[in-house]
Design an enzyme around this catalytic site. Structure first.
Site, PDB file in Angstrom:
ATOM      1  CD  GLU A 379      30.821  39.308  37.024  1.00  0.00           C
ATOM      2  OE1 GLU A 379      30.664  40.449  37.468  1.00  0.00           O
ATOM      3  OE2 GLU A 379      31.939  38.779  36.903  1.00  0.00           O
ATOM      4  CD  GLU A 659      33.026  41.109  43.844  1.00  0.00           C
ATOM      5  OE1 GLU A 659      32.065  41.902  43.844  1.00  0.00           O
ATOM      6  OE2 GLU A 659      33.548  40.652  42.813  1.00  0.00           O
TER       7      GLU A 659
HETATM    8  C1  BGC Z   1      33.800  37.941  39.763  1.00  0.00           C
HETATM    9  C2  BGC Z   1      34.770  37.176  40.596  1.00  0.00           C
HETATM   10  C3  BGC Z   1      35.635  36.480  39.615  1.00  0.00           C
HETATM   11  C4  BGC Z   1      36.439  37.582  39.014  1.00  0.00           C
HETATM   12  C5  BGC Z   1      37.581  37.177  38.193  1.00  0.00           C
HETATM   13  C6  BGC Z   1      34.550  38.998  39.063  1.00  0.00           C
HETATM   14  O1  BGC Z   1      33.787  39.861  38.332  1.00  0.00           O
HETATM   15  O2  BGC Z   1      32.708  38.406  40.477  1.00  0.00           O
HETATM   16  O3  BGC Z   1      34.307  36.529  41.660  1.00  0.00           O
HETATM   17  O4  BGC Z   1      36.324  35.388  40.023  1.00  0.00           O
HETATM   18  O5  BGC Z   1      35.601  38.490  38.340  1.00  0.00           O
HETATM   19  O6  BGC Z   1      37.997  38.184  37.482  1.00  0.00           O
END
Ligand code: BGC
Length: 785
Positions: A379, A659
């Site tokens: 990501e 997270e």
């Molecule tokens: C990210 C987040 C992001 C979110 C929004 C995720 O996969 O890691 O931090 O803001 O998606 O959907």
């Protein structure tokens, strides 16, 4: 082989980094002679390019030589075998379609009469994998390099050496490279002769010109990526399944540098991960990112540093090491954008201090050219909502003016090419992926798209320079107008996709958007905040028409919010996040705000002081409690250790912010959710409140020309120390409690005025220099009022 050299005496030079768009425009008019060139073949995605040339004679001494350098991909450069700089991952990641940054280097000292300019290319963001959909090379098929060396002589002549058809290309020792997957280097193929004059060039071939528009070239506004820390091994252990594991004691972003000797052809494999799960490397959260470096030994002493990748890791599993692995063989190198630390914070509570340290490390690891969500899995994108939440904390800890201003230029460009929509990620690669998300058609979305407004506003508040508002005003206004176009007939924002209070701890692991807070309430509250800020910005910039437009919109949003969502003080969905936003954004009447404060305090107590907010509510809940006289509740939330809470991860040994509140479950199992990073800064946004309220240091005017010194002790803390290098000099606040006696020690630089606000006392104006005051602390209930 010697190069033809073009002579130009009127080449416009520009070696300063730009800090406004005027500079960008001027620079685009620069006299470019270089071509974007690609190697004659791919050479495993890591070609080398070289040009040998003689310095012209008869013009006197070289007075200055400047190299302008950029790439489609990432590029490293040497002159006569010496690196032109310590920069990494140049030119970083920008919205390449319209904006490609170049770096400038003073290389005067590196030149010799006959010199070689050598370049190594890697895939980087341009040619490597991006996103979780499995794709890559979104920006183009060929890696390319663009270099213009300008050598100025004493008589005013300039000699140019530029990338063009005269260059040659060849293979490197890098057999594979990808930011997500890692790098493979075969030391048997290393031969530095290509970097020096007289190289025979066996196996080397020509280059080809790539189509490229120099109008996209622009200098860096922000800092470059560099190595900023080196960490030794803490422990080498053997896992239950017999694997060799190395622990660096800190979750970081970068790579492992290693020194090794073994039989030629031996392969060493280094896998990285942020955590161990039941004693083994916990790689599941990396999803498809392989985060694996491979090294093939030459037989001599080999040193490896994989500079065409980076990993988020604390642990590594080492396979194939010849002989016994010793701690001194490995060093973790932390990389990131070069930022100056300006804010410090420390209290009497070691756990809280560790949490703060985690916020700092999380920030450094996710400020690698682009402000990213996370640095380890497939990501690593510039998710707008994450920085919208975290920007105030970031702007206090480090000088991020250049870093975020640079990113905002890309946000603006992407938005201009997308009907005013501010995408989920900047640079926006989701637009290049078929079905990038499950979220339906992409449109602006609260918090995420509000980054267009909240981030520039934060920079202005932190550093006091309204240039960022001038530059971004078009983008800020376009965002709010886009949101206005999405409002329902009732005037609230409940029509399009919303992430809402993303990662509410009560949402199921597999559905992080399923929060308690109604998405319309969250979105309309955010729309109100953005409209208010844009109205204020318009006022500041003297744009009276827009001021009136956005003030009227803000008034309509506030009215609609109350009409649709507030009944007898109860805000729709009656949960912590909706009260936090309504209070802090100023959406409620005085009576309703008082009710909301009481209700918020009740809800926080009902949850046993465990966190019950996600991305939307978390940055604001402690402020909402403080503002409505519930400071004690804010402290209880902050200092809670049971899951979910800010300190729970610290009790689990975290060294960065996670997270999810429970990325690691109490039994040491990794959260089963698809999305489980151990390095996400968003939920660390509470540090901003810690600096202002616990530490007691905040700005009364943008840029801290006037400061408020108002520590609000609580939570059993007995002391705290906070300092900030403001544009006017360093401000520091220290307080300690001796029984009920609070002593505050503040130091202000020349030219800064402050207001000292102590619990139970009238405000006092303080000037430059040191002020120390002691006062008896009133009972906690009276303190916050
Ligand atoms: C990210 C987040 C992001 C979110 C929004 C995720 O996969 O890691 O931090 O803001 O998606 O959907």
């Amino acid at each position: 082989m010697l190069a033809d050299t073009a002579t130009s005496t009127d080449t416009a030079m520009c070696t300063d980094t730009a800090n406004d768009t005027t500079q960008n425009r001027r620079d685009n008019a620069m006299n470019w002679h270089a071509l974007m060139i690609a190697a004659g073949e791919t050479f495993d995605g890591a070609p080398l390019l070289r040009r040998e040339f003689a310095l012209e004679t008869g013009h006197g001494a070289v007075t200055r030589a400047t190299l302008h350098l950029t790439a489609h991909g990432i590029v490293e450069a040497w002159i006569n075998g010496r690196p032109v700089s310590g920069d990494l991952l140049t030119p970083g990641w920008s919205a390449y379609e319209w904006r490609l940054r170049y770096a400038d280097y003073d290389v005067t000292e590196l030149l010799e009469d006959t010199s070689v300019l050598g370049l190594a290319l890697g895939k980087g963001w341009f040619g490597g994998r991006l996103g979780w959909a499995g794709g890559g090379s979104y920006y183009g098929d060929s890696l390319g390099a663009f270099a213009q060396l300008e050598v100025e002589f004493a008589d005013g002549t300039t000699q140019l050496v530029v990338t063009d058809q005269e260059w040659t290309s060849g293979p490197s020792a890098v057999l594979a490279n990808d930011l997500y997957d890692g790098e493979t280097i075969d030391a048997r193929l290393r031969d530095d002769a290509w970097k020096r004059p007289g190289f025979a060039g066996d196996g080397w071939i020509g280059v080809r010109e790539l189509e490229f528009d120099t109008a996209s070239l622009t200098p860096y506004i922000g800092p470059r990526v560099t190595r900023w820390a080196a960490l030794p091994v803490q422990e080498i252990t053997t896992s239950p399944s017999g694997k060799t594991l190395v622990d660096f004691g800190q979750n970081l972003v970068g790579w492992i540098k290693l020194r090794v000797q073994g039989e030629a052809g031996t392969e060493i494999v280094v896998r990285h991960a942020e955590v161990l799960e039941h004693g083994e490397l916990g790689t599941r959260p990396l999803r498809s990112a392989k985060a694996t470096d491979r090294y093939i030994l030459s037989g001599g002493v080999d040193e490896f540093e994989p500079t065409f990748t980076f990993h988020g890791f604390r642990y590594a599993e080492i396979e194939g090491w010849p002989g016994e692995l010793k701690a001194e063989d490995l060093t973790a190198i932390a990389i990131g954008s070069e930022l100056t630390r300006i804010g410090e914070f420390r209290t009497s509570d070691p756990l809280l201090n560790q949490f703060h340290e985690n916020v700092v490390w999380g920030m450094r690891g996710n400020f690698v050219d682009v402000p990213t969500d996370c640095p380890q899995r497939d990501e690593r994108l510039g998710w707008t909502g994450d920085i919208a939440a975290f920007a105030p904390t970031a702007a206090f800890l480090y000088d991020v003016d250049g870093f975020l201003s640079d990113w905002l230029v890309d946000l603006d460009l992407e938005q201009q090419h997308h009907d005013g929509i501010v995408g989920f990620v900047i640079p926006d690669i989701l637009k290049m992926i078929d079905q990038p998300t499950d979220f339906g058609p992409v449109d602006s979305t609260a918090i995420w798209s509000d980054a267009a407004v909240w981030v520039p506003w934060t920079l202005y508040q932190a550093y006091g320079d309204d240039a960022v508002l001038r530059r971004q005003f078009g983008s800020m206004a376009a965002h709010v107008r886009r949101v206005e176009s999405l409002l329902s007939p009732a005037g609230v924002w409940d029509t399009s996709f919303q992430f809402g209070d993303w990662l509410d701890p009560d949402a199921p692991p597999e559905d992080p958007a399923k929060a308690k807070a109604d998405t319309g309430v969250v979105a309309t509250a955010c729309a109100y905040r953005s409209a208010t800020i844009v109205a204020e910005t318009a006022k500041l910039l003297g744009r009276t028409e827009e001021q009136a437009e956005f003030e009227a919109l803000a008034a309509r949003l506030r009215q609609a919010f109350n009409a649709e969502y507030v009944r007898d003080g109860v805000v729709k969905s009656d949960c912590t996040t909706v009260y936090a936003l309504a209070i802090v954004f100023g959406l409620l009447s005085v009576a309703d705000e008082e009710f909301a404060g009481t209700r918020l305090s009740e809800l926080v107590a009902e949850a046993d002081y465990r966190i019950s907010t996600g991305f939307a509510g978390t940055p604001f809940i402690t402020d909402a409690l403080t503002q409505t006289g519930h400071l004690d509740d804010a402290y209880r939330l902050l200092l809670e250790r049971e899951c979910p809470s800010w300190l729970y991860p610290v009790t689990m040994g975290a060294t960065t912010v996670w997270e999810r509140w429970d990325s690691m479950l109490p039994d040491g199992t990794i959260n089963p959710g698809e999305m489980t990073s151990f390095n996400h800064y968003a939920l660390g946004a509470v540090a901003d409140w810690m600096h202002r309220v616990v530490g007691g240091l905040s700005a009364l005017e943008p840029g801290y020309a006037r400061v408020l010194v108002a520590p609000q002790p609580g939570g059993g803390l007995t002391e705290a120390e906070t300092s900030l290098a403001t544009p006017h000099g360093t401000v520091s606040v220290r307080w300690s409690l001796d029984g009920d006696d609070l002593t505050v020690d503040a130091e202000l630089p020349d030219g800064v005025e402050g207001v000292l606000r102590l619990p139970g006392r009238d405000d006092q104006t303080i000037g430059a220099g040191r002020t120390t005051e002691t006062t008896a602390l009133p009972a906690v209930a009276d303190v916050a009022r």
